[in-house]
Design a protein around this motif. Structure first.
Motif, PDB file in Angstrom:
ATOM      1  N   THR A  26      -4.483   9.679  -1.088  1.00 58.74           N
ATOM      2  CA  THR A  26      -4.836   8.845  -2.234  1.00 58.74           C
ATOM      3  C   THR A  26      -4.047   7.551  -2.152  1.00 58.74           C
ATOM      4  O   THR A  26      -2.819   7.581  -1.984  1.00 58.74           O
ATOM      5  CB  THR A  26      -4.537   9.561  -3.564  1.00 58.74           C
ATOM      6  N   TYR A  27      -4.762   6.425  -2.261  1.00 58.90           N
ATOM      7  CA  TYR A  27      -4.110   5.132  -2.057  1.00 58.90           C
ATOM      8  C   TYR A  27      -3.851   4.400  -3.372  1.00 58.90           C
ATOM      9  O   TYR A  27      -4.682   4.410  -4.286  1.00 58.90           O
ATOM     10  CB  TYR A  27      -4.972   4.250  -1.147  1.00 58.90           C
ATOM     11  N   TYR A  28      -2.699   3.770  -3.415  1.00 62.63           N
ATOM     12  CA  TYR A  28      -2.276   2.929  -4.530  1.00 62.63           C
ATOM     13  C   TYR A  28      -1.789   1.608  -3.941  1.00 62.63           C
ATOM     14  O   TYR A  28      -1.538   1.495  -2.739  1.00 62.63           O
ATOM     15  CB  TYR A  28      -1.127   3.572  -5.308  1.00 62.63           C
ATOM     16  N   TYR A  29      -1.631   0.624  -4.815  1.00 65.00           N
ATOM     17  CA  TYR A  29      -1.066  -0.639  -4.357  1.00 65.00           C
ATOM     18  C   TYR A  29      -0.037  -1.107  -5.363  1.00 65.00           C
ATOM     19  O   TYR A  29      -0.296  -1.160  -6.569  1.00 65.00           O
ATOM     20  CB  TYR A  29      -2.148  -1.717  -4.184  1.00 65.00           C
ATOM     21  N   ASP A  46     -12.880   1.867   3.888  1.00 66.41           N
ATOM     22  CA  ASP A  46     -11.582   1.190   3.896  1.00 66.41           C
ATOM     23  C   ASP A  46     -11.203   0.697   2.501  1.00 66.41           C
ATOM     24  O   ASP A  46     -10.171   0.058   2.329  1.00 66.41           O
ATOM     25  CB  ASP A  46     -11.598   0.015   4.879  1.00 66.41           C
ATOM     26  N   ASN A  49       0.296   5.488   0.341  1.00 66.75           N
ATOM     27  CA  ASN A  49      -0.608   6.604   0.632  1.00 66.75           C
ATOM     28  C   ASN A  49       0.090   7.903   0.256  1.00 66.75           C
ATOM     29  O   ASN A  49       1.070   8.295   0.895  1.00 66.75           O
ATOM     30  CB  ASN A  49      -0.974   6.609   2.116  1.00 66.75           C
ATOM     31  N   TYR A  60     -10.632  -5.143  -3.897  1.00 65.18           N
ATOM     32  CA  TYR A  60     -10.477  -3.703  -4.097  1.00 65.18           C
ATOM     33  C   TYR A  60     -10.497  -3.439  -5.597  1.00 65.18           C
ATOM     34  O   TYR A  60     -10.249  -4.331  -6.403  1.00 65.18           O
ATOM     35  CB  TYR A  60      -9.148  -3.200  -3.520  1.00 65.18           C
ATOM     36  N   GLN A  96      -5.346   4.717  -8.701  1.00 64.47           N
ATOM     37  CA  GLN A  96      -5.991   5.159  -7.474  1.00 64.47           C
ATOM     38  C   GLN A  96      -7.072   4.174  -7.043  1.00 64.47           C
ATOM     39  O   GLN A  96      -7.896   3.751  -7.841  1.00 64.47           O
ATOM     40  CB  GLN A  96      -6.600   6.545  -7.667  1.00 64.47           C
ATOM     41  N   TRP A 103       0.826  -1.208   0.000  1.00 61.69           N
ATOM     42  CA  TRP A 103       0.000   0.000   0.000  1.00 61.69           C
ATOM     43  C   TRP A 103       0.859   1.256   0.000  1.00 61.69           C
ATOM     44  O   TRP A 103       1.894   1.316   0.665  1.00 61.69           O
ATOM     45  CB  TRP A 103      -0.915   0.019   1.217  1.00 61.69           C
TER      46      TRP A 103
END
Length: 342
Positions: free
Chosen positions: A119-122, A167, A115, A141, A148, A113
């Motif tokens: 803004t979250y990415y993986y 979440d 942040n 997800y 994003q 992960w």
């Protein structure tokens, strides 16, 4: 060779050793590559820090052979990427067909992960940025084309609606928003039409809203639903049990008060006279997005060419719209609302 002046002793990682970069040192090159000589001795196994002329620094790494690292290099169990001139890269980098994120301070390749300002990415174990469906720790997800994660929103993906919690996890089961109940199937798709849960029937309008405390006319038969949405009776003896196939609908909210259990609790509600006409439909799928969502990841980074220095944040790499709110099929997937549009 032109001499390079250093600003300080410079290095990134003390564990890699120290290099005293002074005015008496200089870059040299032969058929093997670029190397750095200080006081007549080739520097090996060291980080070098040089001024970039803009009040900042550029970092290089020379290995045991004395040549500057180019491309991917694993140093002290971390991966780094170096440009053709040996300069360590930072931030978002597109290498081949994949995006990677290199820490803006250390240059280390990021995994897991990420942040960035909320803004979250993986990133996979090989560093590649994830897009589309992804199962992480037994939860689904969805990541837009720009990487994003869809969080706290309803999303329309390949013509089907899904809901993602605060979440980021795909929602299944009952979902209450603004006093209205919705139901998300096991594959995450928004349920519409008849819903049979352990022998109890519910009816969801075409926008997913649960019918409650009203009588619904379906295929010429009236069906009555309690305040908790459970089907209680039908007025025509010629009709069998509810089915999932139906065409138009007329909803008559009759006046009066009905006391019953809402999904997961008790409630008392009263209705007023109203008529709603909608078309209904059913939705089904096999796994989120119709795919297993599994993917492979390499044990080490791949790719050699930098095609862009701008990152994916806030931009879409494909699709029919330039907005990051659309997927590659042109579907709006970041619809900011309490529920799907009517």
């Amino acid at each position: 060779m032109k001499k390079l002046r250093a600003i300080g002793l410079g290095l990134v990682l003390a564990a890699a050793g120290l290099a005293s970069v002074t005015a008496s040192a200089e870059w040299k090159q032969n058929s093997g590559g670029r190397y750095y000589v200080e006081n007549g001795t080739t520097v090996v196994n060291n980080w070098l820090r040089m001024s970039n002329g803009n009040n900042g620094y550029v970092y290089y790494y020379v290995g045991n052979d004395g040549y500057t690292s180019i491309g991917w290099s694993k140093i002290n169990d971390s991966w780094y990427y170096f440009a053709d001139d040996g300069a360590m890269q930072t931030g978002w980098k597109q290498l081949g067909n994949y995006w990677y994120y290199l820490d803006t301070t250390t240059g280390k390749m990021h995994t897991g992960w990420l942040n960035l300002n909320g803004t979250y990415y993986y990133l996979k174990s090989g560093g590649q940025m994830v897009t589309g469906w992804r199962m992480i720790d037994n939860a689904w997800y969805y990541f837009m084309d720009n990487g994003q994660a869809v969080i706290g929103k309803w999303a329309k993906i390949k013509d089907k609606w899904y809901c993602f919690g605060s979440d980021g996890k795909m929602v299944t089961g009952w979902r209450q928003q603004d006093g209205t109940y919705y139901y998300l199937n096991g594959d995450g798709t928004l349920a519409t039409g008849w819903l049979n849960l352990n022998g109890t029937y519910y009816y969801l309008y075409s926008d997913g809203k649960m019918a409650a405390n009203c009588t619904v006319t379906i295929d010429g038969t009236n069906y009555t639903f309690a305040a908790n949405g459970a089907y209680t009776a039908q007025s025509s003896a010629s009709s069998n049990a509810p089915t999932s196939t139906n065409a138009g609908q007329t909803v008559n909210n009759s006046s009066g008060t009905t006391t019953s259990n809402a999904p997961g609790g008790s409630s008392t509600s009263s209705g007023t006279s109203n008529i709603i006409n909608n078309n209904t439909g059913t939705s089904s799928n096999v796994g989120p997005g119709g795919q297993s969502g599994t993917s492979t990841s390499s044990s080490s980074p791949s790719g050699t060419n930098i095609s862009s220095s701008s990152g994916p944040s806030g931009s879409s790499t494909s699709g029919t719209s330039s907005s990051s709110n659309y997927d590659s099929f042109g579907n709006l997937i970041a619809y900011k609302t309490s529920g799907p549009p009517n």
